[in-house]
Design a protein around this motif. Structure first.
Motif, short mmCIF file in Angstrom:
data_model
loop_
_atom_site.label_atom_id
_atom_site.label_comp_id
_atom_site.label_asym_id
_atom_site.label_seq_id
_atom_site.Cartn_x
_atom_site.Cartn_y
_atom_site.Cartn_z
N GLY A 521 32.73 -44.84 -25.51
CA GLY A 521 34.17 -45.04 -26.48
C GLY A 521 33.97 -45.90 -27.50
O GLY A 521 34.57 -45.72 -28.68
N GLN A 522 33.27 -46.85 -27.45
CA GLN A 522 32.66 -47.87 -28.58
C GLN A 522 32.18 -47.32 -29.68
O GLN A 522 32.04 -47.37 -30.82
CB GLN A 522 32.15 -48.89 -27.99
N ALA A 523 31.24 -45.99 -29.11
CA ALA A 523 30.43 -45.46 -30.13
C ALA A 523 31.13 -44.35 -30.93
O ALA A 523 30.39 -43.82 -31.77
CB ALA A 523 29.32 -44.73 -29.34
N GLY A 524 32.27 -44.19 -30.53
CA GLY A 524 33.41 -43.45 -31.14
C GLY A 524 32.91 -41.82 -30.85
O GLY A 524 33.06 -40.66 -31.72
N ASP A 525 32.56 -41.50 -29.63
CA ASP A 525 32.08 -40.13 -29.22
C ASP A 525 33.07 -39.16 -29.09
O ASP A 525 34.39 -39.58 -28.84
CB ASP A 525 31.47 -40.32 -27.75
N SER A 526 32.94 -37.99 -29.91
CA SER A 526 34.09 -37.15 -30.14
C SER A 526 34.59 -36.61 -28.70
O SER A 526 36.01 -36.62 -28.82
CB SER A 526 33.58 -35.95 -30.70
N LEU A 527 34.03 -36.47 -27.55
CA LEU A 527 34.71 -35.99 -26.55
C LEU A 527 35.46 -37.14 -25.90
O LEU A 527 36.70 -36.91 -25.33
CB LEU A 527 33.54 -35.48 -25.35
N SER A 528 34.85 -38.49 -26.05
CA SER A 528 35.52 -39.63 -25.47
C SER A 528 36.86 -39.60 -26.26
O SER A 528 37.91 -40.08 -25.71
CB SER A 528 34.69 -40.80 -25.20
N MET A 529 36.77 -39.38 -27.50
CA MET A 529 38.27 -39.80 -28.35
C MET A 529 39.24 -38.67 -28.10
O MET A 529 40.41 -38.90 -27.80
CB MET A 529 37.86 -39.67 -29.97
N TRP A 530 38.61 -37.38 -27.86
CA TRP A 530 39.53 -36.40 -27.42
C TRP A 530 40.26 -36.69 -26.03
O TRP A 530 41.47 -36.54 -25.94
CB TRP A 530 38.98 -35.00 -27.45
N LEU A 531 39.52 -37.22 -25.04
CA LEU A 531 40.03 -37.43 -23.79
C LEU A 531 41.12 -38.45 -23.96
O LEU A 531 42.11 -38.48 -23.25
CB LEU A 531 39.07 -37.76 -22.88
N GLU A 532 40.88 -39.70 -24.82
CA GLU A 532 41.87 -40.78 -25.04
C GLU A 532 43.03 -40.09 -25.62
O GLU A 532 44.39 -40.42 -25.30
CB GLU A 532 41.28 -41.87 -26.00
N THR A 533 43.05 -39.21 -26.39
CA THR A 533 44.10 -38.58 -27.20
C THR A 533 44.86 -37.78 -25.99
O THR A 533 46.12 -37.83 -25.98
CB THR A 533 43.65 -37.50 -28.44
N GLU A 534 44.35 -37.08 -25.26
CA GLU A 534 45.05 -36.14 -24.26
C GLU A 534 45.71 -37.21 -23.35
O GLU A 534 46.84 -36.84 -22.79
CB GLU A 534 43.52 -35.51 -23.40
N MET A 535 45.29 -38.17 -22.96
CA MET A 535 45.66 -39.11 -21.93
C MET A 535 46.93 -39.62 -22.65
O MET A 535 47.89 -39.82 -22.04
CB MET A 535 44.87 -40.21 -21.47
N ARG A 536 46.89 -40.09 -23.92
CA ARG A 536 47.97 -40.77 -24.46
C ARG A 536 48.96 -39.73 -24.61
O ARG A 536 50.26 -40.03 -24.51
CB ARG A 536 47.37 -41.21 -25.87
N GLU A 537 48.84 -38.33 -25.05
CA GLU A 537 49.73 -37.35 -24.92
C GLU A 537 50.43 -37.03 -23.63
O GLU A 537 51.74 -36.99 -23.47
CB GLU A 537 49.21 -36.01 -25.62
N THR A 538 49.93 -37.18 -22.47
CA THR A 538 50.18 -36.66 -21.21
C THR A 538 51.02 -38.27 -20.89
O THR A 538 52.26 -37.99 -20.32
CB THR A 538 49.38 -37.06 -20.04
N GLU A 539 50.64 -39.30 -21.48
CA GLU A 539 51.54 -40.58 -21.08
C GLU A 539 52.90 -40.55 -21.88
O GLU A 539 54.00 -40.81 -21.18
CB GLU A 539 50.82 -41.82 -21.49
N GLN A 540 52.83 -40.03 -23.12
CA GLN A 540 54.02 -39.76 -23.78
C GLN A 540 55.00 -38.67 -23.22
O GLN A 540 56.21 -39.10 -23.26
CB GLN A 540 53.96 -39.62 -25.26
N ARG A 541 54.48 -37.62 -22.48
CA ARG A 541 55.33 -36.62 -22.13
C ARG A 541 55.84 -37.04 -20.61
O ARG A 541 56.63 -36.46 -19.95
CB ARG A 541 54.47 -35.66 -21.78
N MET A 542 55.43 -38.38 -20.18
CA MET A 542 56.26 -38.70 -19.07
C MET A 542 57.25 -40.01 -19.37
O MET A 542 57.19 -40.92 -18.56
CB MET A 542 54.98 -39.56 -18.08
N GLY A 543 57.45 -40.00 -20.47
CA GLY A 543 58.37 -41.12 -21.14
C GLY A 543 59.80 -41.06 -20.32
O GLY A 543 60.42 -42.18 -20.09
N SER A 544 60.50 -39.92 -19.91
CA SER A 544 61.46 -39.83 -19.07
C SER A 544 61.44 -38.99 -18.09
O SER A 544 60.57 -38.06 -18.29
CB SER A 544 62.82 -39.84 -19.93
N ARG A 545 62.59 -39.13 -17.17
CA ARG A 545 62.47 -37.92 -15.92
C ARG A 545 62.89 -36.66 -16.98
O ARG A 545 62.07 -35.58 -16.61
CB ARG A 545 63.73 -37.90 -15.07
N GLN A 546 63.71 -36.72 -17.79
CA GLN A 546 64.17 -35.26 -18.29
C GLN A 546 62.97 -34.68 -19.23
O GLN A 546 62.54 -33.48 -19.04
CB GLN A 546 65.06 -35.35 -19.47
#
Length: 625
Positions: A521-546
């Motif tokens: 992650g500190q090295a800016g690895d492309s796969l790790s950055m994609w994984l971080e983006t994916e988890m952030r998107e998943t987190e946002q989609r859990m913002g409310s029950r609806q």
């Protein structure tokens, strides 16, 4: 078809139930009419079904036309022969599949495939001789050979593909139009050795196109069958999948690869499986899974040696049942994709068949063996691939199965490494052998079993470690990040199903922080950055029950499917960029593809997108969702 349509003649709108004093004609497309009504219609040259516009192979027999004034019989002119239509009468047994093409000698002498390559990397280059480690990781990577541009048509396995398509009433309008275009794209990209069958389902299921080779003639008939689809009725997922499996189980001939592509935009309403949208009961497995054939739900089978057909499931829109569709794909060894925006359906199908039409390796099995006394295999986190550790930790296997061209699978082998006692010899030459690695598979060209041996994995054992010896290999670190991200998404999804969305978001947030703090992650690895983006998107989609019920659940389950099989799935709101690098996509927006996409999948998606762009540039109207 609704029950009312089943009982009404569409010509006179009268009742067509039996016992009403009139003969009934039921066409091969399953629509029924009064014999007299449809006979008059045919006598006027109407040879298509008045409801679905399908061509009929068997026309209602026309009785002589009697003119009472002349007291003579004038024969009605018979209709001209009707060419063999795409939609035929559905037989009781689906043993009418088209024979496979004759096997001819290979015209390309150098068309053979390269071998699978094995790469093994220990997490560090050295362990101090006096030190023992209980959990040391070795990353083992397998990569399938590529397809050569001049011989790709003979280097990959031909496929028997069954599409199982939801045509219930909710699919009317733009959704059905876009689906037809997407399936037609699939038809255009299958080769003459590939075979396709089409099953549609609503309240009932019908095989509207038998398993036929996609020659020029076969493609034309398949497209006519696709264009005959109409949306009506309710949703019977069980019957649709059962009929799709029947096509594959009862075929007389078999291509090396067999798969089902299954799309639905709703929940099964015919098998006591509908559930209210609340957190208290959505955690339960779909009630109808036990009704599905054991060849796609192995838990239902009584014997072990039955073939399993992977179901690649596509949840269409926000009203489908992601828990059911993920469970079906997961149990069969297929993938689950979430098509959130209707216009994504063709690109999603393109991604899937880009992989299926590039299978070069089958029955792949990875085998690892301890190479030194005291080196024991502790665990193999292999996702959805079956793994086994035997002989008191001295042997391990991972059963992978099929590989697409250029596809990679990576597995961490966690081992224990003993201390070196009474170490002798030059310090810089002392080593411990860790693992012997081999793999075996079936080559789709030669149909022979191939065995490949990897290099012996060794590690230096100096008396003390230098700073470079302490550095963790970035390839191993990024694989740990992938496993941690996959575990985090799965844990968050389970927590979200209990209603604890705050806890689910906290899990994902913590996993993201750990990933960003890691070496890769500190090295800016492309796969790790994609994984971080994916988890952030998943987190946002859990913002409310609806929000979770509308899109978060399907998005999370599609991620879980992708990581479980290390295979690309489709998700998100749009394909932002299909210019993929060696390990993952270039991210310019919401996650659509993932780091498992292969060059053939990316090429097929690009082809789909170029076709869509050409359609727009030519001024052809597009359907809006």
């Amino acid at each position: 078809m609704s029950s009312s349509e089943n009982k009404t003649c569409s010509i006179c709108l009268g009742n067509v139930e039996t016992g009403q004093g009139q003969a009934i004609f039921t066409a091969e497309c399953s629509h029924s009419f009064h014999f007299g009504c449809i006979g008059k219609s045919v006598s006027h040259g109407n040879y298509l079904c008045p409801i679905c516009r399908a061509k009929w192979n068997d026309l209602p027999f026309l009785m002589p036309n009697i003119n009472p004034n002349l007291n003579v019989v004038s024969q009605v002119t018979p209709p001209p022969p009707v060419p063999s239509p795409a939609v035929r009468r559905e037989p009781l047994q689906f043993s009418d599949d088209e024979p496979l093409p004759a096997v001819t000698a290979d015209p390309t002498p150098n068309a053979g495939l390269q071998n699978v390559t094995i790469n093994a990397v220990p997490e560090r280059q050295a362990i101090a001789a006096p030190e023992s480690m209980d959990n040391f990781s070795v990353l083992v990577g397998l990569r399938a050979p590529p397809l050569s541009d001049d011989a790709r048509h003979i280097q990959r396995a031909p496929i028997d593909l069954v599409t199982v398509l939801d045509v219930s009433g909710s699919m009317h309008g733009s959704k059905l139009a876009l689906l037809k275009r997407a399936v037609s794209f699939v038809v255009d990209n299958l080769g003459p050795s590939d075979r396709l069958s089409i099953v549609s389902f609503s309240s009932r299921a019908r095989r509207i196109f038998p398993l036929r080779r996609m020659t020029d003639h076969g493609r034309g008939d398949a497209k006519r069958a696709i264009n005959s689809l109409l949306a009506n009725g309710t949703t019977n997922i069980v019957e649709g999948l059962t009929k799709g499996v029947q096509v594959l189980e009862e075929r007389r001939f078999q291509n090396p690869v067999a798969s089902i592509v299954f799309l639905s935009d709703g929940r099964d309403t015919c098998n006591h499986s509908s559930r209210s949208q609340n957190f208290s009961n959505t955690r339960q497995p779909p009630q109808f899974l036990h009704l599905l054939p054991s060849s796609i739900c192995p838990d239902n089978r009584g014997t072990e040696n039955q073939q399993t057909f992977p179901v690649h499931a596509f949840g269409f829109g926000s009203d489908h049942d992601p828990l059911a569709m993920h469970a079906i794909s997961d149990s069969s060894g297929g993938t689950f994709s979430f098509i959130e925006a209707y216009e994504m359906v063709q690109d999603a199908f393109a991604s899937c068949i880009g992989g299926l039409l590039s299978i070069v390796i089958q029955e792949l099995c990875l085998m690892v063996r301890s190479a030194s006394h005291g080196v024991d295999i502790k665990s193999i986190p292999s996702g959805r691939y079956a793994s086994e550790i035997s002989d008191q930790g001295s042997r391990g296997t991972v059963t992978v199965g099929d590989l697409y061209a250029d596809e990679e699978k990576e597995f961490l082998i966690n081992i224990s490494v003993p201390a070196l006692t009474n170490a002798e010899g030059e310090e810089n030459e002392r080593k411990t052998s860790l693992l012997d690695i081999t793999c075996s598979y079936r080559d789709v060209i030669s149909n022979e079993t191939v065995r490949v041996e990897g290099d012996l994995v060794e590690i230096r054992r100096p008396d003390s470690l230098s700073p470079p010896d302490m550095i963790v290999n970035l390839e191993v670190d990024r694989q740990r990040n992938r496993l941690n991200a996959a575990e985090g998404i799965a844990e968050a999804q389970r927590m979200a199903e209990t209603g604890d969305l705050r806890g689910a978001r906290a899990i994902l947030s913590n996993r993201r922080s750990s990933l960003l703090a890691s070496a890769s992650g500190q090295a800016g690895d492309s796969l790790s950055m994609w994984l971080e983006t994916e988890m952030r998107e998943t987190e946002q989609r859990m913002g409310s029950r609806q929000m979770y019920e509308r899109a978060g659940r399907a998005y999370a389950l599609s991620n879980m499917s992708s990581h479980g099989y290390q295979r690309a799935t489709t998700r998100g709101t749009a394909f932002q960029n299909s210019d993929f690098g060696s390990r993952g996509p270039s991210m310019t927006g919401g996650a659509s593809f993932d780091g498992y996409v292969t060059p053939n999948m990316a090429s097929m998606v690009n082809k789909s997108q170029q076709l869509n762009k050409k359609t727009e540039d030519d001024g052809t109207p597009r359907e809006d969702n």
